[in-house]
Design an enzyme around this catalytic site. Sequence first.
Site, PDB file in Angstrom:
ATOM      1  N   THR A   1      13.090  -5.176  -0.781  1.00  0.00           N
ATOM      2  CA  THR A   1      14.296  -4.539  -1.315  1.00  0.00           C
ATOM      3  C   THR A   1      15.534  -5.325  -0.889  1.00  0.00           C
ATOM      4  O   THR A   1      15.480  -6.164   0.016  1.00  0.00           O
ATOM      5  CB  THR A   1      14.444  -3.111  -0.775  1.00  0.00           C
ATOM      6  OG1 THR A   1      14.559  -3.211   0.663  1.00  0.00           O
ATOM      7  CG2 THR A   1      13.251  -2.228  -1.124  1.00  0.00           C
TER       8      THR A   1
ATOM      9  N   GLU B   1       0.866  -1.187   0.000  1.00  0.00           N
ATOM     10  CA  GLU B   1       0.000   0.000   0.000  1.00  0.00           C
ATOM     11  C   GLU B   1       0.898   1.232   0.000  1.00  0.00           C
ATOM     12  O   GLU B   1       2.114   1.119   0.195  1.00  0.00           O
ATOM     13  CB  GLU B   1      -0.895   0.002   1.248  1.00  0.00           C
ATOM     14  CG  GLU B   1      -1.855  -1.175   1.265  1.00  0.00           C
ATOM     15  CD  GLU B   1      -2.694  -1.236   2.539  1.00  0.00           C
ATOM     16  OE1 GLU B   1      -2.607  -0.287   3.355  1.00  0.00           O
ATOM     17  OE2 GLU B   1      -3.411  -2.222   2.706  1.00  0.00           O
TER      18      GLU B   1
ATOM     19  N   GLY C   1      28.215   3.773 -26.892  1.00  0.00           N
ATOM     20  CA  GLY C   1      27.142   4.701 -27.259  1.00  0.00           C
ATOM     21  C   GLY C   1      25.910   3.979 -27.787  1.00  0.00           C
ATOM     22  O   GLY C   1      24.777   4.366 -27.507  1.00  0.00           O
TER      23      GLY C   1
ATOM     24  N   GLU D   1       9.243  -7.420  -4.045  1.00  0.00           N
ATOM     25  CA  GLU D   1       9.250  -8.599  -3.164  1.00  0.00           C
ATOM     26  C   GLU D   1      10.351  -8.474  -2.108  1.00  0.00           C
ATOM     27  O   GLU D   1      11.018  -9.439  -1.764  1.00  0.00           O
ATOM     28  CB  GLU D   1       9.362  -9.899  -3.957  1.00  0.00           C
ATOM     29  CG  GLU D   1       8.054 -10.207  -4.689  1.00  0.00           C
ATOM     30  CD  GLU D   1       8.024 -11.571  -5.334  1.00  0.00           C
ATOM     31  OE1 GLU D   1       8.474 -12.528  -4.708  1.00  0.00           O
ATOM     32  OE2 GLU D   1       7.530 -11.650  -6.471  1.00  0.00           O
TER      33      GLU D   1
ATOM     34  N   ARG E   1      31.758  -6.168 -33.210  1.00  0.00           N
ATOM     35  CA  ARG E   1      32.070  -4.744 -33.262  1.00  0.00           C
ATOM     36  C   ARG E   1      33.576  -4.546 -33.504  1.00  0.00           C
ATOM     37  O   ARG E   1      34.396  -5.006 -32.712  1.00  0.00           O
ATOM     38  CB  ARG E   1      31.672  -4.085 -31.930  1.00  0.00           C
ATOM     39  CG  ARG E   1      32.187  -2.684 -31.728  1.00  0.00           C
ATOM     40  CD  ARG E   1      31.494  -1.696 -32.639  1.00  0.00           C
ATOM     41  NE  ARG E   1      31.829  -0.317 -32.274  1.00  0.00           N
ATOM     42  CZ  ARG E   1      31.523   0.727 -33.023  1.00  0.00           C
ATOM     43  NH1 ARG E   1      30.883   0.564 -34.182  1.00  0.00           N
ATOM     44  NH2 ARG E   1      31.835   1.943 -32.645  1.00  0.00           N
TER      45      ARG E   1
END
Lengths: 384, 260
Positions: free
Chosen positions: A365, A126, A340, A363, A267
Site C-alpha cells: 500500500t 494470505e 455527469g 504490491e 464538449r
Amino acid sequence: MDYLITEQQTMIRDLARKIADEKIKPVAAHYDETEEFAWPIMKILAESDLFGVYLPEQYGGLGGGILDMCLVTEELSRACGGIALGYAGTGLGTLPILLHGSEEQKKKYLPDIAAGKKLAAFCITEAEAGSDAGSIKTTARKEGDKYILNGTKQWITNAGEADIYTVIASTDKTKGVRGASAFIVEKGTKGMEFGKKEKKMGIRASATREVIFTDCEVPAENLISREGMGFIIAMKTFDCSRPGVAAQAVGIAQGALDHALEYARTRVQFDVPISSFQAIQHMLADMGTQVEAARALVYATARMVDSGAKSVAKESAMAKLFASDVAMKVTTDAVQIFGGYGYMRDYPVEKYMRDAKITQIYEGTSQIQRNVIAANMIKESIKK
Amino acid sequence: MNIIVCIKQVPNTTDVRIDPVTNTLIRDGVESVINPFDAYAIEEAVRLKERCGGKVTVLTMGPPQAENALREAISLGCDEAVLVSDRKFAGSDTWATSYTLAAAIRKIGDYDIILCGKQASDGDTAQVGPGISAHLDIPQVTYVKKIEEISAEKAAVERMTEEGYDVVETPLPCLLTVVKEINTPRMPSLKGLMRAKSAKPFKWTADDIEADPAALGLDGSPTRVIKIFTPVQRKGGEILKGDTGDISKELAELLKDMVI
C-alpha cells in the site's frame, strides 16, 4: 517529453501502443463488464514478442530490462489497466526466477514465459498476511526429495490462468520471516486448486483468485535459491516490480487524461468548448504535469534498476507511491471534466478511476511504500 | 513451398485525390502504406509458410521509398524482399506493371504460388494480379476467401462470388488474389521488426529483370486515362399507384415519352 529511450525501446513502445489502440481499446469495456480473462489479447502480445522484452536473449527474450517492461505496461494500461495486468502480473511471477533462480530453473521456465506460451503469477498474500507479509501461514515441509505445501494464498493475480506460480511458504515457522522460502509450482500439480474468482471494483479483466495448497507435492529442485531466502526474494522482487505498477499507474492516468482532453475540446457549454474555460484549462495543466512528473520518476527508477544498482528499494517505493497517487488524482479529475457523463458507465473514464485505485494498494500500500522510503532515508542518513 | 506475394504502396487515405490536369493520383503530402488488400495476401503467405514450410518473398514495383513497405512485410513474417525500381517504369498502366512484375518473378525463379490482394485501394482496377498470371502463363483464381487444401501439385480454394462461393481446384504454380474474408492479419512482432530493420531488399532495375524496354512504363502502356470522375448517382425509380388498367396505360405513355 523526450526520455531518450533507445531505438529498440521506441520500437517496443510503438508496437505496444499500436496493439493497445487497435486491439485493446475496442474490447476494454467488454472485458470490464464480463470480467472474462482477455486470452485473445494475451495471444497477440505473445505473438508480438512483448512478453520477452525484459528477459535475457539466451532464454528467448529480447535482452531488455525493467524499463522495457515498464514501457509495455504503460502503453497497455493506457487502453486497459486490467488487461495490462495479465502482462504485468506475469512479470511479477517471473522476477523471482529471473533474479534468484538457478540456471536450470531459468532454462526450464523462462523460454515459455518469453514466448508468451505460459503466464506466471506470484503468490505471497494470505487472509491474515497483507502488509504484514512476514506472518504467512502457508507451510512447506521437506520430505525426501520434495516439499509438501499446505495453506491458502489470497487475491492472486493471474490465478487459474497462469501456468507457473512462484509461491512464498514457510519452511521453518520458528524463524519467522527468516523461515520463509520461495518455490516454483506448476499448474496441474496435485494438491493445488483455485478458489472462486473475486469480484472487484476495477481491473476487472484481470483474474484474481485464491490458490489453495492441500498436501501439494513440489519437487525439491523447485526451491528458488535456498531455504530461508523467501522473504528476501519477495522484497527484491518487489523492488523490481514496483516500477511496473508505477508504469501501470502512469498508463491509466495518461489514458484518462487523453479522454478528458478530447472531451474538453469537443464538449460545448455556454456556446463554447469547455476547454476554453480557465477552470478546465488549469485542471488539464495540472493533470498533464503530474502525469509527466510521474513518468519521469518511473523511467529514472527503472533505469536505475537496469543499471544494476545495489539498492533500489527506496526509489522503487517512491515511484510507486507517487505514480499511484497521480493516477488516482488524474482519473478523478478526468471524471470531473466529463461531469455527469463521466459518472456514467457508457463513457470510458469512470473505469480508469476504478482501475487506478488498486495501484495505491497492491504490491504494498501507499502507506507501506512510505515506510520503505522513510526507513531507507533514515538508514542512509545514519551511514553518512 | 516457395511463395511470392506482390504488394503495392498506396496513399494512406480512403479519400484519394486526383490531379484534374494529369488524371493521376496526387501522392504529395500523403503517407504511404501497404495496400490494405495486400496485407491479407501477406498474412496468407506467412500462414502458408507456417503450414507447409518454405519461404515467402515479397515483391513490389515502385519508387525507392517503396522499400518501407517491403520492410513492413518482413516485420510481418516475409523472408526476402525484392524492389523493382527504375525510372523506365514511370507511367506504367496495369498491363506494363504486370509485365514488369512477371519479369521480376521469372528472375526470382522457383515459385509454387503467387499471392496478391484482390485490388489496390488507390486504382481499384483488380487487373495486375490477373495480368501477372497471363504474362507468366499460369492459372489464376481471383477473390479467394479460403485455401482449403494445398499440396506440391495442386490447390483447392474457395472463390468468393456475389451469392456464395465456388470451390476451384488448380494445379501449381498458380496465382491467387485474395479478399479480406480470408484471414485477420497479425500484428508485427518485435523480432520481425528487428529483422526488418537490418534486412537488405534486393533492388532490381529494368536491365536486371531483362525486360523489353518497349514494354515498360508509358511506352508499354496501352491504356490512356481520358478522364476520371465519380458517376452521377442514379435516382430512385418512379412507382405508379392506382388501378392496374390505368397505371398500365400510364406506364406505356411514359415509356413512349422516354423513347426506349
